[in-house]
Design a protein around this motif. Structure first.
Motif, mmCIF file in Angstrom:
data_model
loop_
_atom_site.group_PDB
_atom_site.id
_atom_site.type_symbol
_atom_site.label_atom_id
_atom_site.label_comp_id
_atom_site.label_asym_id
_atom_site.label_seq_id
_atom_site.Cartn_x
_atom_site.Cartn_y
_atom_site.Cartn_z
ATOM 1 N N TYR A 212 80.512 34.032 30.520
ATOM 2 C CA TYR A 212 79.149 33.699 30.105
ATOM 3 C C TYR A 212 78.207 34.846 30.439
ATOM 4 O O TYR A 212 78.453 35.614 31.359
ATOM 5 N N THR A 213 77.106 34.940 29.704
ATOM 6 C CA THR A 213 76.100 35.958 29.964
ATOM 7 C C THR A 213 74.713 35.327 30.049
ATOM 8 O O THR A 213 74.473 34.255 29.497
ATOM 9 N N TYR A 214 73.805 36.053 30.706
ATOM 10 C CA TYR A 214 72.427 35.562 30.853
ATOM 11 C C TYR A 214 71.634 35.674 29.566
ATOM 12 O O TYR A 214 70.657 34.960 29.362
ATOM 13 N N GLY A 215 72.007 36.581 28.664
ATOM 14 C CA GLY A 215 71.232 36.748 27.439
ATOM 15 C C GLY A 215 71.762 37.880 26.582
ATOM 16 O O GLY A 215 72.818 38.454 26.865
ATOM 17 N N THR A 216 71.014 38.188 25.530
ATOM 18 C CA THR A 216 71.445 39.199 24.554
ATOM 19 C C THR A 216 70.355 40.243 24.299
ATOM 20 O O THR A 216 70.218 40.734 23.177
ATOM 21 N N ASN A 217 69.603 40.586 25.338
ATOM 22 C CA ASN A 217 68.542 41.600 25.216
ATOM 23 C C ASN A 217 67.543 41.281 24.106
ATOM 24 O O ASN A 217 67.055 42.181 23.421
ATOM 25 N N GLY A 218 67.295 40.009 23.905
ATOM 26 C CA GLY A 218 66.329 39.607 22.893
ATOM 27 C C GLY A 218 66.879 39.564 21.474
ATOM 28 O O GLY A 218 66.160 39.182 20.546
ATOM 29 N N MET A 219 68.128 39.965 21.301
ATOM 30 C CA MET A 219 68.746 39.883 19.976
ATOM 31 C C MET A 219 69.031 38.407 19.694
ATOM 32 O O MET A 219 69.742 37.756 20.458
ATOM 33 N N PRO A 220 68.481 37.874 18.618
ATOM 34 C CA PRO A 220 68.668 36.440 18.359
ATOM 35 C C PRO A 220 70.096 36.119 17.918
ATOM 36 O O PRO A 220 70.731 36.898 17.196
#
Length: 134
Positions: free
Chosen positions: A67-75
């Protein structure tokens, strides 16, 4: 090169998973698949996301989760939440429980943290304890 180096599995859930959008993510998965290297954390379909990645060595089954915390704002494209596993306690809990039923050991790969920060945050410590408890 990674196959020649002896890499057996790749955790692909990270903040760069969607840097090249869905096409880049799917290309990465295809390349790993062609090499015969399993990956966890990003998926080409909802069905793939629900299929546990389990490797067996010397009679011991190991389930791998990522799992990751996010995608650098990439939707994440609408309706394609399966592309990348984002940190979500309920989803993680469910997957851990499924893994415990299917394997002897479970490895959880978490992509998180604050750049240049050397120590975990209180939130990270709490999530780590939650995962261990599950």
């Amino acid at each position: 090169a990674i196959k020649d180096a002896g890499v057996d599995i790749v955790s692909t859930a990270n903040n760069h998973s969607l840097d090249k959008r869905e096409k880049g993510l799917l290309t990465s998965l295809t390349n790993l698949d062609q090499l015969g290297i399993p990956s966890v954390g990003t998926y080409s379909s909802a069905e793939d996301q629900q299929t546990l990645t389990i490797m067996e060595k010397n009679g011991i089954k190991v389930a791998y989760l990522s799992y990751t915390y996010g995608t650098n704002g990439m939707p994440i494209p609408e309706g394609k939440d399966y592309l990348v596993n984002l940190i979500n306690k309920e989803a993680m809990k469910n997957e851990i429980h499924r893994a415990r039923e299917a394997a002897d050991l479970t490895v959880m790969s978490i992509h998180w943290g604050n750049e240049y920060q050397r120590f975990p945050t209180e939130e990270q410590e709490e999530l780590a304890q939650f995962l261990v408890d599950e």
